[in-house]
Design an enzyme around this catalytic site. Sequence first.
Site, mmCIF file in Angstrom:
data_model
loop_
_atom_site.group_PDB
_atom_site.id
_atom_site.type_symbol
_atom_site.label_atom_id
_atom_site.label_comp_id
_atom_site.label_asym_id
_atom_site.label_seq_id
_atom_site.Cartn_x
_atom_site.Cartn_y
_atom_site.Cartn_z
ATOM 1 N N ASN A 105 -7.154 69.711 -26.383
ATOM 2 C CA ASN A 105 -5.844 69.491 -26.739
ATOM 3 C C ASN A 105 -5.437 68.204 -25.848
ATOM 4 O O ASN A 105 -5.542 68.369 -24.531
ATOM 5 C CB ASN A 105 -4.901 70.772 -26.200
ATOM 6 C CG ASN A 105 -3.351 70.588 -26.303
ATOM 7 O OD1 ASN A 105 -2.661 71.177 -25.670
ATOM 8 N ND2 ASN A 105 -3.131 69.537 -26.928
ATOM 9 N N GLY A 106 -4.910 67.178 -26.162
ATOM 10 C CA GLY A 106 -4.206 65.967 -25.549
ATOM 11 C C GLY A 106 -4.558 64.985 -26.273
ATOM 12 O O GLY A 106 -5.126 64.888 -27.531
ATOM 13 N N GLY A 128 -0.330 73.694 -33.920
ATOM 14 C CA GLY A 128 -1.016 72.833 -35.134
ATOM 15 C C GLY A 128 -1.299 73.771 -36.258
ATOM 16 O O GLY A 128 -1.571 74.719 -36.241
ATOM 17 N N CYS A 153 -2.005 70.425 -30.263
ATOM 18 C CA CYS A 153 -3.167 71.337 -30.671
ATOM 19 C C CYS A 153 -2.888 72.487 -29.777
ATOM 20 O O CYS A 153 -2.367 72.463 -28.519
ATOM 21 C CB CYS A 153 -4.585 70.858 -30.394
ATOM 22 S SG CYS A 153 -4.730 69.298 -31.346
ATOM 23 N N TYR A 172 10.509 71.229 -26.309
ATOM 24 C CA TYR A 172 10.213 71.505 -27.889
ATOM 25 C C TYR A 172 8.960 72.368 -27.989
ATOM 26 O O TYR A 172 8.953 73.538 -29.064
ATOM 27 C CB TYR A 172 10.386 70.252 -28.745
ATOM 28 C CG TYR A 172 9.881 70.602 -30.089
ATOM 29 C CD1 TYR A 172 10.574 71.261 -31.195
ATOM 30 C CD2 TYR A 172 8.547 70.328 -30.389
ATOM 31 C CE1 TYR A 172 10.188 71.621 -32.415
ATOM 32 C CE2 TYR A 172 7.950 70.669 -31.708
ATOM 33 C CZ TYR A 172 8.813 71.313 -32.515
ATOM 34 O OH TYR A 172 8.470 71.345 -33.935
HETATM 35 P P1 5GP Z 1 13.964 64.152 -36.394
HETATM 36 O O1 5GP Z 1 14.265 65.073 -37.588
HETATM 37 O O2 5GP Z 1 15.087 63.644 -35.698
HETATM 38 O O3 5GP Z 1 12.602 63.291 -36.784
HETATM 39 O O4 5GP Z 1 13.214 65.307 -35.362
HETATM 40 C C1 5GP Z 1 14.049 66.198 -34.739
HETATM 41 C C2 5GP Z 1 13.687 67.656 -35.111
HETATM 42 O O5 5GP Z 1 12.252 67.858 -35.010
HETATM 43 C C3 5GP Z 1 14.183 68.577 -34.146
HETATM 44 O O6 5GP Z 1 14.729 69.633 -34.814
HETATM 45 C C4 5GP Z 1 13.139 69.062 -33.283
HETATM 46 O O7 5GP Z 1 13.073 70.386 -33.011
HETATM 47 C C5 5GP Z 1 11.780 68.670 -34.033
HETATM 48 N N1 5GP Z 1 10.593 67.899 -33.344
HETATM 49 C C6 5GP Z 1 10.903 67.148 -32.035
HETATM 50 N N2 5GP Z 1 9.741 66.511 -32.143
HETATM 51 C C7 5GP Z 1 8.747 67.190 -32.655
HETATM 52 C C8 5GP Z 1 7.248 67.366 -32.804
HETATM 53 O O8 5GP Z 1 6.617 66.721 -32.106
HETATM 54 N N3 5GP Z 1 6.851 68.099 -33.891
HETATM 55 C C9 5GP Z 1 7.428 68.621 -34.720
HETATM 56 N N4 5GP Z 1 6.869 69.338 -35.761
HETATM 57 N N5 5GP Z 1 8.959 68.895 -34.584
HETATM 58 C C10 5GP Z 1 9.412 67.991 -33.446
HETATM 59 MG MG MG Z 2 13.743 71.566 -34.659
#
Ligand code: 5GP
Ligand code: MG
Length: 450
Positions: A101-102, A28, A2, A243
């Site tokens: 957040n958390g 979010g 969040c 990320y």
């Molecule tokens: P995958 O498709 O392997 O499940 O997820 C990897 C992709 O999702 C990567 O492009 C990464 O940037 C993104 N990603 C990794 N962790 C998260 C997350 O916690 N939330 C979201 N929305 N995207 C994520």
């Molecule tokens: Mg990505």
Amino acid sequence: MCGIVGVYSDENVAKDVYYSLFSLQHRGQESCGIATLNGRINHHKGMGLVTDVFKEEQLKTLSGNIGIGHVRYSTAGGSHPSNSQPLVGMCRGGKIAIAHNGNLVNSDVLKERLEDDGLIFQTSIDSEVILYLLARYYKGDDIVDAVKRTMSLIKGAYSLAIMTEKELVAVRDPNGFRPLRIGKRGNDYIVASEDSAIDVIGAEIVRDVEPGEIVLIKDGKMESFFYETDYARRSCCIFEHVYFARNDATIDGINAYKFRVETGELLARESFVDADVVVPVPDSGWAGAIGYSKESGIPFMEGLVKNRYVGRTFIKPTQKEREVGVKLKLNPLKEVIKGKRVILVDDSIVRGTTSKQLIESIRKAGAKEVHLRITSPPVKYSCYFGIDTPRRSKLIASSNPVDKICEIIGADSLRFISIDGMRSATHGKLSFCSACFDGDYPIDPMVESI
Ligand code: 5GP
Ligand code: MG
């Protein structure tokens, strides 16, 4: 995950909170809300993006000189309007509003105890436990004491913006899992998850809220209190840098963009492969690919075009939807890809959906070879502290070695950065939680939840 914000000013803050929240939208997209104090606390919240939930008319109803806001990405608790924040409650000391957040690891136990006392919960989120505990201890005089008592019971990850009928309080858990920054604009104060929210309203960055710190902003002054100053416990989330945070976020002394470029460089050193072009997976792979290209000397090109109107595909509920989502979101640029040996750079592999789909479409676009390079180590363990990693069984790296993942996703080669490599990009500044990569949980989620 969040995003949270709190603004304290001599003037109306609704617009400031709105713009700050808007710049935290990446944290979010499910729901959002704002609460302001104008003698009494008013609030408005709803499902959807900041620009959908707040129009001029809603902002007009939110007058007041103190305000907090929240954008939600569901982790604990489902996607439901009642789970949106800020949560507002009435207690002996007046109204309290909180934005959290958390993720708490002992909220189930606490909830049970509160239910034994006869409390009825209105939401399914752990943040409500925090609100009830604050309400129990706050009698209208000493909010810092109430926060400390609450902190002695809750375990896990929490960055909080709290508003009472006279003050703004910012809190970061003793481990410092989630970020929280302080900014200043003239006599005004702002606290927010990331720098972008502070920059956008023309405030200057002051510093981070320290892990275990309680910042009280009252009567135009800021005061700092500590629940705990045990620096040994610090374990900021490294996935924020991998990320989650925006490139322009500096958290605990490390800028996310610099970190990402550097992990790209380190990865190129650790696992070079000869190729014609380095292509990022937009947007999260950009910085890493820049680093990889710089270090390897292989030209950097935009080989995937992103549809800017598609949200995050990761959170779609079904696998089929996630797969269509990736196709809709990213399309190969044939002019760049055709006949080339491509190095594709992304920040992480979670389920493997994104990589598998992309490699398939890049091959279709005529790539000769596709080598995937990932600027984080394999995600093998679930996060209990607020990152939306699915159950372990859904994490492709939890049950497959790297060569098997390579086979599943159909790449010519696949390399992840080493844990030590990733850590070296933090320059030993701090200790980080990297439990999603190494299973070393700073707070044992099992013990705490019994
Ligand atoms: P995958 O498709 O392997 O499940 O997820 C990897 C992709 O999702 C990567 O492009 C990464 O940037 C993104 N990603 C990794 N962790 C998260 C997350 O916690 N939330 C979201 N929305 N995207 C994520
Ligand atoms: Mg990505």
